[in-house]
Design an enzyme around this catalytic site. Structure first.
Site, PDB file in Angstrom:
ATOM      1  N   HIS A   3     109.897  44.737  96.840  1.00 33.78           N
ATOM      2  CA  HIS A   3     110.084  46.107  97.326  1.00 33.78           C
ATOM      3  C   HIS A   3     109.184  46.409  98.522  1.00 33.78           C
ATOM      4  CE1 HIS A   3     112.581  47.630  93.975  1.00 33.78           C
ATOM      5  NE2 HIS A   3     111.866  46.834  93.211  1.00 33.78           N
ATOM      6  N   LYS A  57     110.574  63.176  98.467  1.00 35.44           N
ATOM      7  CA  LYS A  57     110.170  61.793  98.204  1.00 35.44           C
ATOM      8  C   LYS A  57     108.646  61.738  98.226  1.00 35.44           C
ATOM      9  CE  LYS A  57     112.798  60.524 101.577  1.00 35.44           C
ATOM     10  NZ  LYS A  57     113.621  59.368 101.278  1.00 35.44           N
ATOM     11  N   ARG A  58     108.121  60.591  97.814  1.00 34.21           N
ATOM     12  CA  ARG A  58     106.686  60.389  97.861  1.00 34.21           C
ATOM     13  C   ARG A  58     106.127  60.753  99.236  1.00 34.21           C
ATOM     14  NH1 ARG A  58     104.205  55.645  98.439  1.00 34.21           N
ATOM     15  NH2 ARG A  58     106.176  54.586  98.708  1.00 34.21           N
ATOM     16  N   LYS A 103     107.091  57.587 105.615  1.00 33.42           N
ATOM     17  CA  LYS A 103     108.294  58.366 105.295  1.00 33.42           C
ATOM     18  C   LYS A 103     108.441  59.571 106.227  1.00 33.42           C
ATOM     19  CE  LYS A 103     108.384  56.890 100.451  1.00 33.42           C
ATOM     20  NZ  LYS A 103     109.717  56.263 100.381  1.00 33.42           N
ATOM     21  N   THR A 140     116.466  55.147  97.277  1.00 30.06           N
ATOM     22  CA  THR A 140     117.593  55.435  96.384  1.00 30.06           C
ATOM     23  C   THR A 140     117.988  56.904  96.444  1.00 30.06           C
ATOM     24  OG1 THR A 140     116.019  55.680  94.552  1.00 30.06           O
ATOM     25  CG2 THR A 140     117.142  53.567  94.748  1.00 30.06           C
ATOM     26  N   LYS A 145     121.757  59.135  96.218  1.00 30.93           N
ATOM     27  CA  LYS A 145     122.064  60.291  95.373  1.00 30.93           C
ATOM     28  C   LYS A 145     122.558  61.459  96.216  1.00 30.93           C
ATOM     29  CE  LYS A 145     118.186  58.729  92.614  1.00 30.93           C
ATOM     30  NZ  LYS A 145     116.738  58.924  92.414  1.00 30.93           N
TER      31      LYS A 145
END
Length: 1040
Positions: free
Chosen positions: A483, A770-771, A776, A882, A886
């Site tokens: 990952h 998200k984290r 990010k 992911t 969604k």
């Protein structure tokens, strides 16, 4: 409201008959329930709103055991029988006082009622697996981010309506009861959510499998947002108990730490001394959808025997010392990802990883032995067991499996390695070549000879230079999912720490490393010592180690080159000197730009800006190479590279998106890929459509069923493509928009409850959840919002309404407790929101909301309501993601870079239905080099935004460090490593295209439908089928 009074009762067990579908059974099935026969005292249990015309259940006596065990999920109880079951558990499986029947008690009683049905299926599933001795997959993960279980369980059992009706009879709504369930605090991000989706798909598709994890008492942390930003407190999810888990007190194993290794009189190595802890299994049932199959998630909890409690010390007043052993054992399962800045933190993390591996493998081996009976054939172990390591956390499975087989089961190294080693494919390859390339008979014979020699003499592996298939070193039991996309972010452990904590495992790792060195030499030869040294430095499991004595002579160079080599040795780059300046920094477990793991303040730096922890904490200037090159370089610490061990020890290595898997092959593990190309695969991630469409978005689900003409899409996602035929249909578009608005209204209430802010459901819902991590790029998002706000303030009220589409910008996610920059970003977002949301000039045109303590349950509300979702990581740094899947499934349009699974989502939904911006992965290295050389020229709009932030418009907090990270050309925490400034112009221009598209609601709705229609590839069912076929070699097993 229900009431109850105390009494004393005797028990009579009875059987209720339910009528079954005649196609599945020709006779009545029986389900065991209990009724009370009260004698001395009378017990009353009254429930408000229960209909007096409630149907009576027919009772039969005596209990007939036959049929009860076969009463599986095929029965369909009515609301009355379910209500009776709930009342029974409220009264006789009590966790609350009997006087009241309030919502928490209603939830526990309902969950226990559902668990009864699950246990029947659960037991029969594993009785059947035991009976046929099927090959089983075991998924080991440090995280399982499950979310709430109640609605998912009754949905998979097809009992949602029945439970809703029964609770209505008891005076409650199913929705309110379900809200009482806390999210299981067993994970943090995508790593854990992926694991939970996989378990759902494994059960639904009838694959024999288990999950293994740890039972964290306090989770990661509960996030609280205050005026100072993020604060962390312990999770309380287990304080009132967990109705879904069953403790297995008879399933317990011993796990050893410390001690020493000695050679016994039998010539074998023995790990003795040290201290042992006990692990106990807690099992959680995982039901499949529309199937009897119910698989298991086994979580380990740690403790020590009561005898380890020092009663004498306690009575002497030394209470802490008396409880020391118990505390040391229990803290292993206290929290997920404990801080590892200290030596104690590092030790605790390593203990967690080994506890998971050792307990799980002991359990797996015990099951193999039990199923094998008296005639245990260890060579059949890989034919019955497949172990999947979810990232590098479970890597110790490899040496632990070898230790158990050799030390405890009496196998030789050769026998144990042959169990874990797969060389048979060489012989198979030769046969294939004989068929497809009969002219290459020499190569066929060569491969056959190599396979025989490798099996007979595993310590003298034959190199296969030039062969098309060359994997002489391949485990048969264990496989590894990567990952992580950055080489510097791969997990490493201090050899010294591991030697102290796990001395026997270090011996085994050293022997595996020596075998690997022999393989590399046989592959590349010794003619070019420089090439060989480079290969060894990159590929060895042991880092900063001298070569094994057996090959040291091969690497000795001619004397005339020694002086030149000495000069080169001291001509170190700034990175090499400074990265070894502090041993503690070098020993840090660096774990991410991993899409799913926890971040670190020091984890990612530019190539020329790595400084020591000490220099950073003191704010010292970065020293130049000239200043330090005259001093001898400190000797770098010895490390164990867990990712390299995973690649060497795994029979398969897979990435989690197409672009990620290519980066793994071409960059992260390129040398291994050259050696063993067939070992590497891609398995693009997926998410379960049950939880992420059908259960969390019932309005959309009904629309999909209506327009595709079938409910089969829940199991066969390809049917979503049928929606493409109707994208311009006005009736479908109207229904689609109505479903979206209904979901948005729910989120309006959520935001009011969680933050106090009021937002309009008529605005666009723009979401990034998200984290919190620099790569990010939540910072890019909020700076874009600041730019938008500044431009709004520069226009008149009339111009604002015509120039800007109303937006509600929603953020959510946790910043790791020690990741200071991420916490600064959270603080910045909340400060911007506080300013904008109270600006009367802006009103509903722009709102900024940070939803605290983001988790699965919050996601199940936000994702169905989303209209635009931001997946804007620096290209090449997100493995997959992911949440993007969604959002697309729920008809949300993505804005993003060509990173992770975004690439494949854009391909599937269509380029016109994805808002693309930013630099691409192959450009990143060049752009960073350009920045380091001082050639980057920032866009004036970016400079304008930074100056606006520094003006104090968003409050008194000093954002110099945050803005400073986007400036300069080199240095720790500077130089805009994540290219926020580079991508900013492209980003805000893309956002203008978003506004333009949203103004045309017909076009926007068509884009939304196309996203749902094109998301079928991203079902975890598809992913699991691929794992089962290509890696695990397991097959579906339907219960009779």
């Amino acid at each position: 409201m229900a009431t109850s009074s105390c009494s004393s009762c005797t028990w009579i067990s009875r059987v209720i008959d339910f009528e079954f579908d005649s196609r599945r059974s020709t006779k009545l099935k029986q389900v065991l329930i209990r009724t009370s026969n009260c004698r001395s005292l009378r017990r009353s249990f009254t429930v408000r709103n229960v209909s007096s015309s409630e149907p009576k259940s027919t009772l039969e006596d005596p209990i007939i055991e036959e049929g009860i065990s076969s009463a599986l999920s095929s029965f369909a109880p009515d609301a009355a029988s379910i209500a009776s079951s709930i009342k029974y558990h409220a009264e006789f499986t009590p966790l609350f006082s009997p006087e009241k029947f309030e919502l928490p008690k209603a939830y526990f009683a309902t969950a226990q009622s559902v668990r009864d049905a699950l246990i029947i299926n659960w037991n029969e599933t594993y009785e059947y697996y035991e009976k046929i001795n099927v090959k089983q997959a075991y998924y080991l993960s440090m995280e399982f981010l499950q979310g709430r279980a109640l609605l998912n369980a009754i949905g998979n059992l097809e009992l949602t309506g029945a439970y809703a009706d029964s609770l209505k009879k008891l005076g409650y709504s199913l929705e309110n009861v379900a809200r009482q369930e806390p999210d299981a605090a067993l994970g943090n991000g995508g790593l854990g959510r992926l694991a939970s989706c996989f378990l759902d798909s494994l059960a639904t598709l009838n694959y024999p499998a288990w999950g293994y994890g740890l039972r964290y008492k306090f989770g990661l942390f509960k996030q609280i947002i205050t005026k100072d930003g993020q604060e962390e407190v312990a999770e309380d999810w287990l304080e009132m108990g967990n109705p879904w888990e069953i403790v297995r007190n008879d399933v317990s194993y011993s796990v050893k730490f410390y001690g020493k290794v000695l050679t016994g009189s039998d010539g074998k190595r023995h790990w003795i001394g040290g201290g042992d802890i006990n692990v106990v299994a807690y099992d959680v049932p995982i039901p499949g959808y529309k199937t009897k199959t119910t698989i298991n998630l086994r979580l380990w909890s740690t403790k020590v025997p009561s005898g380890d409690f020092d009663l004498s010390a306690f009575n002497a007043g030394e209470h802490t010392r008396a409880c020391e052993a118990q505390a040391n054992a229990e803290k292993i399962c206290y929290i997920l990802y404990p801080g590892d800045e200290s030596v104690e933190g590092k030790i605790l993390r390593l203990k967690q990883q080994y506890t998971l591996c050792s307990a799980s493998l002991q359990d797996i081996i015990a099951r193999f032995e039990r199923r094998s009976g008296k005639n245990i054939k260890w060579e059949e172990f890989p034919e019955k067991v497949a172990v999947q390591m979810n990232d590098t956390h479970p890597t110790l499975c490899i040496p632990e499996l070898m230790r158990i087989l050799i030390d405890l089961k009496g196998l030789s190294w050769k026998e144990a390695w042959n169990i874990t080693q797969s060389l048979q494919h060489l012989a198979l390859a030769s046969i294939v070549l004989m068929v497809v390339k009969p002219k290459d008979m020499f190569m066929c014979h060569y491969l056959l000879i190599c396979s025989v020699v490798s099996i007979l003499f595993p310590s003298h592996l034959v190199g296969l230079s030039g062969a098309s298939i060359r994997e002489p070193y391949c485990m048969r039991t264990v496989a590894y999912t990567n990952h992580t996309v950055l080489p510097e972010a791969l997990e490493k452990w201090s050899w010294e720490l591991m030697q102290k904590l796990l001395p026997r495992h270090v011996e085994i790792i050293e022997q595996i490393d020596e075998e690997l060195v022999s393989t590399i030499i046989s592959e590349y030869g010794t003619a070019d010592p420089d090439l060989l040294v480079r290969k060894l430095n990159e590929m060895r499991i042991l880092e900063n180690f001298d070569p094994p004595a057996s090959i040291a002579d091969l690497l000795v160079k001619p004397e005339e080159n020694l002086a030149e080599d000495i000069d080169e040795e001291f001509d170190l780059s700034e990175k090499e000197v400074e990265s070894t300046n502090e041993e503690d920094l070098s020993e840090k477990v660096v774990e991410s730009s991993n899409e799913d793991d926890e971040p670190k303040e020091t984890e990612l730096q530019t190539e020329n800006s790595i400084s020591s922890e000490e220099d950073e904490s003191k704010g010292k200037d970065i020293q130049t190479t000239e200043q330090v090159s005259s001093a001898p370089a400190p000797k770098p610490p010895k490390m164990v590279r867990m990712a390299n061990l995973s690649v060497v020890g795994g029979h398969a290595v897979n990435g989690v998106a197409e672009i990620h898997s290519e980066i793994v092959k071409e960059q992260v593990f390129n040398e291994f890929y050259k050696l063993w190309p067939n070992k590497f695969q891609n398995k693009t991630n997926g998410v379960t459509p049950r939880r992420w469409i059908e259960f969390c978005n019932p309005d959309l689900s009904r629309i999909i069923t209506k327009w595709t003409g079938t409910e089969d899409w829940v199991l066969n996602m390809e049917k979503l493509a049928e929606l493409r035929k109707f994208t311009d249909n006005e009736e479908l578009q109207a229904q689609w928009r109505a479903a979206k608005r209904s979901n948005k209204i729910k989120v309006v209430s959520l935001i009011k409850e969680k933050t106090g802010y009021s937002v309009s459901p008529d605005a666009m819902f723009d979401i990034q959840v998200k984290r919190i991590h620099e790569y990010k790029r939540q910072l890019l998002n909020i700076l874009g919002i600041v730019y938008r706000y500044k431009k709004m303030k520069e226009t008149t009220a009339k111009e604002r309404k015509t120039s800007f589409v109303p937006r509600v910008c929603i953020f959510g996610g946790k910043a790791f407790a020690t990741y200071l920059q991420a916490k600064r970003i959270v603080k910045f977002i909340t400060d911007v929101g506080a300013t904008i949301n109270h600006d009367p000039d802006i009103g509903d045109l722009l709102k900024v909301v940070f939803v605290p303590d983001y988790n699965v349950s919050v996601a199940e509300l936000l994702i169905p309501a989303s209209e635009l979702s931001q997946h804007i990581s620096t290209a090449g740094m997100e493995a997959s993601g992911t949440s993007n899947m969604k959002f697309a499934m729920n008809g949300c349009i993505l804005i993003g870079t060509l990173d992770g699974a975004n690439v494949e989502i854009r391909e599937e939904v269509g380029e016109d239905n994805f808002f693309l911006f930013g630099a691409q992965a192959h450009e990143i290295a060049g752009l960073r080099k350009e920045r380091a050389e001082g050639k980057f020229v920032p866009d004036p709009r970016f400079e304008e935004v930074k100056e606006f932030v520094r003006s104090g418009i968003f409050g008194p907090y000093n954002y110099d460090e945050l803005m400073g990270s986007l400036e300069g050309n080199k240095g720790f925490g500077r130089a805009d490593y994540f290219l926020v400034g580079k991508d900013f112009p492209s980003y805000i221009e893309c956002q203008e295209k978003v506004d333009e598209a949203y103004r045309d609601q017909k076009r926007w709705t068509k884009m939304s439908i196309m996203n749902t229609a094109g998301s079928y590839k991203f079902s975890s069912d598809r992913t699991i089928h691929e794992y089962a076929k290509d890696i695990w070699n397991i097959h579906p097993v339907e219960l009779p």
